[in-house]
Structure formats: C-alpha cells, structure tokens
Design a protein around this motif. Structure first.
Motif, mmCIF file in Angstrom:
data_model
loop_
_atom_site.group_PDB
_atom_site.id
_atom_site.type_symbol
_atom_site.label_atom_id
_atom_site.label_comp_id
_atom_site.label_asym_id
_atom_site.label_seq_id
_atom_site.Cartn_x
_atom_site.Cartn_y
_atom_site.Cartn_z
ATOM 1 N N HIS A 443 0.910 -1.573 -0.162
ATOM 2 C CA HIS A 443 -0.140 -0.229 0.091
ATOM 3 C C HIS A 443 0.829 0.921 -0.300
ATOM 4 O O HIS A 443 2.044 1.565 0.720
ATOM 5 N N SER A 444 0.492 2.650 -0.721
ATOM 6 C CA SER A 444 0.737 3.776 -0.206
ATOM 7 C C SER A 444 1.352 4.166 0.534
ATOM 8 O O SER A 444 -0.258 4.432 1.415
ATOM 9 N N ILE A 445 1.955 4.652 1.296
ATOM 10 C CA ILE A 445 1.823 5.508 2.646
ATOM 11 C C ILE A 445 2.482 6.650 3.024
ATOM 12 O O ILE A 445 3.905 6.824 2.237
ATOM 13 N N SER A 446 1.987 7.862 3.766
ATOM 14 C CA SER A 446 2.806 9.578 3.454
ATOM 15 C C SER A 446 2.768 9.343 5.187
ATOM 16 O O SER A 446 1.085 9.187 5.852
ATOM 17 N N VAL A 447 3.543 10.520 5.700
ATOM 18 C CA VAL A 447 3.598 10.569 7.191
ATOM 19 C C VAL A 447 2.771 12.539 7.119
ATOM 20 O O VAL A 447 3.319 13.096 6.312
ATOM 21 N N ASP A 448 1.810 12.153 7.147
ATOM 22 C CA ASP A 448 0.840 14.215 7.015
ATOM 23 C C ASP A 448 1.503 15.029 8.791
ATOM 24 O O ASP A 448 0.970 15.020 9.710
ATOM 25 N N THR A 449 3.025 15.493 8.315
ATOM 26 C CA THR A 449 3.397 16.307 10.017
ATOM 27 C C THR A 449 2.672 17.752 9.585
ATOM 28 O O THR A 449 2.715 18.417 10.497
ATOM 29 N N ASN A 450 1.470 17.796 8.283
ATOM 30 C CA ASN A 450 0.981 19.393 8.826
ATOM 31 C C ASN A 450 -0.414 19.386 9.367
ATOM 32 O O ASN A 450 -0.699 19.842 9.521
ATOM 33 N N ALA A 451 -0.356 17.634 9.999
ATOM 34 C CA ALA A 451 -1.561 17.716 10.408
ATOM 35 C C ALA A 451 -1.685 18.907 11.125
ATOM 36 O O ALA A 451 -1.077 18.351 12.092
ATOM 37 N N THR A 452 -2.996 19.475 12.145
ATOM 38 C CA THR A 452 -3.155 20.432 13.028
ATOM 39 C C THR A 452 -2.682 19.772 14.664
ATOM 40 O O THR A 452 -2.158 20.423 15.180
ATOM 41 N N TYR A 453 -3.323 18.364 14.572
ATOM 42 C CA TYR A 453 -2.682 17.686 16.156
ATOM 43 C C TYR A 453 -1.552 16.908 15.884
ATOM 44 O O TYR A 453 -0.988 15.946 16.229
ATOM 45 N N ALA A 454 -0.478 16.678 14.793
ATOM 46 C CA ALA A 454 0.325 16.479 14.684
ATOM 47 C C ALA A 454 1.162 16.401 15.557
ATOM 48 O O ALA A 454 1.754 17.859 15.904
ATOM 49 N N SER A 455 2.095 16.268 16.180
ATOM 50 C CA SER A 455 3.589 15.678 17.451
ATOM 51 C C SER A 455 4.543 15.397 17.342
ATOM 52 O O SER A 455 4.050 13.744 16.909
#
Length: 466
Positions: A443-455
């Motif tokens: 599967h295709s995976i990305s990390v969303d570090t720009n999400a508002t509640y990402a920490s």
C-alpha cells in the motif's frame, strides 16, 4: 516411513524410532499461552507418539521435509473422492482469477486460498459447490457472514442454502453456512454428529480464525470431509504463532493473488494511507492502562482523529475498540458539526443495516464502528476509513483497510487515516506493526506532519523510518 493419508489426521503406518523422533521434533511449534494475565511461551507438539498420527494438513509438508532429511517416504491414500468433478458446470460469472482459485481447490482437495478483502471469496465458494456437487459446510465466526454466504450461494445456484446460527438449524441439500460457535455448543448432540458425519466438503471463511481452541475442535470433527478448503486475506498473520494450526486443519497455501495485482487489474480500489504522528507519554504500568489513558481518553490523539474524520472524503468509517471511545468520538464529531452515528456489537443486524443505509444515502457522513465491521460488511460507496483503535494486529489492520477497497462507479482510490503513535513503548511498537503490515501489502503510505494535531518530540521514534 509409510504415511497413510486421512481427512483430519494422517497416520505413520510404518516408521523407525529415528523417524518418529524426527516427526515429533519437526511438528513442534512455539506458541504463546496466557496464565494469570501474563504471556507464557509454550511448545505445541502435533505428532502424537501414542496414536502415531498428526494433522493431515501437514502431510505434503512432512513428506517433502522428510525426504530432504534423507528418509524414504511412501504416501498411502485409500480414500475415494465423494464425486466426479463437474467440468461442465456453469461458472461464467467468475472472474479469471476466481476460476483459477476454484480449479486450485479442486486439484489440491485441501489447502488455503489466500485472497485479499473484496476479491470475492464467497463467489469462489459458490463456484466450488457447482464444480463439486457434494454436501458442503461453510464455517464462519460471525452470524452476518452466515447470511452473506447463504445469499450468495442461492443467487449463484438457484438452490436453497442451509443456515445454522442464532437459533436456526436448517441443513441445506448441498450447502449449509454455519457459525463455529453454534456447532461448538451443540458438538455432542445427535444432530451435530449427523452433520459432521454427512459433510463431504468443508470450507472455512476467514481461515485465520481456525486456530482458536473451540474453532479448531469443530473443524477437526468433520472427519468425512474429503475436501477441506480455507479462504483468507491474512491466513498466516496471527500474533500468537498459532497460524500453523490453520495449515494443520486445512493444508498449505495452494493459491494466492496479491492486493496490488487486483488493484492494477481494476478489481479493487487503491488505498492511500496517511499516518498522523502523535506523541504521548504514559506512566501506566500495563497496556490496558496505557490504552485507556492514551487511546480512549488521549486528548491530542482524539483531536487528530476528529480532524481526520472531518476532512476525509465521505462516506467515512471510523474504527474503535471500546464503547467509551466510540461515544467520546461521536460527541466530539457532533460538536464539530459532522453528521455521525455509532454502531456497536450489541446492535441488531437490522439496526446495523439501517445505519449503513443512512451512511450510503448521505444522511450521515461518518459511521463510528467496532470490530463487527472489520469483516463481512460490503459498502462499495465508502470513500475513507479512519483507524482510531490502535493495536498491533496485522489481521485487524488489513481487514479495516479492506472495508474501503470494494469498487464503485468513479472510485479508483480511497483514503485511510491512521495514527503514528510514539512516546510509549507499546504504542510505538504497535504503530510499527501496523505500518509494516501496510507496507508488506504494497500500500501507498505518507506521513502527514502538517496535520493540526500532529506532534513529535525531537529525538524520539518520530516518523518511524518513513
């Protein structure tokens, strides 16, 4: 050594002491058991020195390994097939890969078909009953799967299916769908004994559940089932190392088609997985304590889930493990202006269907659900899945994604949101397990570090190598 092949067990008809000792060691497997709430490493020994036999699903594996070890092996099979193969049966509705699965099962007589969610496992099952017109039992572990299998069989054959479960005990002329739980409860009754005796072909849906103690006992009661076929998208992915028992009861993998093959062929929708990193620390001494503190009540994590469900394409499913978590997310989504419902295991089948209908019609945008929706729920219109339940189960992770993989008009891809947990050893390890399961499936995976509640705390496990 001489091995006499049986349906449930194969017998060492002739063997030296050295060969018996080799069999005992070869058919010994590590296993995890629980005592006093703590895991304990055990060994399963599946060759019986007393009865001089072993589960028949191992037969071909044992023969190959024994020959490699230098032993002479003779296989003796005096069993007779219960019917001739009907090569003229009308199977025109099957896709090419489904027909290949049917033919593999007919030729091998036993084994596991490894097929991803949405590939049409019950279509293959219906095709198999037409190719081999014998008395079949189709075993499942949820009542909804009984109804689905029976309805699919009736649609493809025009015959009436039997149903066993939820108070029903109806034996079909050729095909009966039944729950493990009902058969286990009735195992020593006359009517169950007749069913075990008369069944000539056994199919087990979601074959990875077979190693559960009660399910294993039921599967091994079908002593006259010449054909023994399992179907699963994750047949060998159990975390307790008991997957080997699925092979013991049914046989080895005889056919596999991968998810990306069916995505490329346009049969399944392609998941695009977005992982949201969330860092949380906990001093709780147990996983249960951590789960309550950081998963169920984790403020930042739940805000990340609400944000994901809010911006996800609709309709959307949100998976949780505990009722308290579902109710909390329902309250937060409603407060955020999202039309949401919550469905749990105690809800009736009719109630579940009504909530799915509301979701598909757009009367609600988000349906929060428990593990009851991991299997046997067909919502081709689904556009997104949000995984809020955490955990390390590879089987559960892939099944949850599978809910969105069914195709519908104009739908080639769908969104998946999961939390990339860090800050706690258990949560971080489980996040790695889920991530690895997605990667292994292609599967295709990305990390969303720009999400508002990402920490993410500097110097921690961070994006876990992605």
């Amino acid at each position: 050594m001489w091995i006499k092949i049986g349906t449930t067990h194969s017998e060492l008809a002739r063997g030296t002491d050295e060969e018996k000792e080799w069999l005992r060691e070869y058919l010994s497997f590590p296993s995890t058991s629980w005592a006093g709430g703590r895991p304990r490493q055990d060994v399963m020994r599946l060759y019986s020195l007393v009865d001089e036999n072993f589960p028949a699903g191992f037969t071909s594996m044992v023969a190959k390994a024994a020959r490699s070890h230098g032993f002479d092996v003779e296989l003796l099979d005096n069993r007779l097939p219960p019917c001739a193969t009907d090569m003229n049966a009308d199977l025109a509705w099957l896709r090419d890969y489904q027909l290949t699965g049917v033919d593999a099962a007919v030729q091998a007589t036993r084994g596991i078909l490894w097929l991803p969610t949405g590939s049409g496992k019950t279509e293959i099952a219906a095709g198999l009953t037409r190719r081999l017109p014998i008395k079949w039992v189709f075993l499942v572990h949820r009542q909804t799967l009984v109804d689905q299998a029976a309805e699919r069989y009736e649609r493809r054959t025009g015959k009436v299916a039997g149903r066993i479960g939820e108070g029903k005990w109806e034996i079909g002329e050729q095909f009966t769908a039944a729950t493990f739980q009902t058969l286990y409860a009735a195992m020593d009754t006359d009517r169950a004994k007749r069913l075990f005796h008369d069944t000539q072909g056994l199919m087990i849906d979601e074959a990875h559940v077979t190693p559960a103690d009660s399910f294993w006992k039921v599967a091994m009661r079908f002593r006259n089932a010449y054909y023994r076929i399992g179907l699963s998208g994750t047949p060998l992915a159990r975390g307790d190392k008991r997957s080997v028992l699925a092979i013991a009861a049914l046989g080895n993998i005889i056919y596999r088609i991968k998810t990306d093959t069916l995505v490329d062929a346009g049969v399944l929708s392609k998941p695009k997985i977005r992982l949201i990193p969330v860092y949380q620390e906990s001093d709780a001494p147990t996983w249960q304590g951590v789960y309550g503190e950081c998963i169920v009540r984790g403020a930042r994590r739940n805000k990340a889930l609400v944000e994901a469900a809010t911006k996800a394409q609709k309709p959307c499913l949100v998976f949780v493990k505990e009722i308290k978590h579902g109710k909390l997310l329902l309250k937060q989504l409603t407060k955020a202006g999202v039309k949401a419902d919550f469905v749990w295991g105690t809800d009736s089948t009719d109630s579940r269907k009504a909530l799915v209908t509301r979701l598909v019609r757009g009367e609600t945008d988000v349906l929060i659900c428990s593990v009851i929706f991991q299997e046997g729920v067909d919502i081709p219109e689904l556009k997104s899945v949000v995984i809020g339940s955490a955990g390390k189960s590879v089987i559960a992770a892939l099944q949850r994604i599978g809910r969105g993989m069914r195709k519908s008009e104009g739908k080639d891809t769908f969104e998946v949101f999961d939390i990339l947990d860090s800050g706690n050893k258990w949560m971080a390890a489980h996040a790695i397990e889920r991530r690895n399961a997605y990667i292994a499936e292609g599967h295709s995976i990305s990390v969303d570090t720009n999400a508002t509640y990402a920490s993410n705390k500097p110097g921690t496990v961070g994006t876990l190598g992605l």
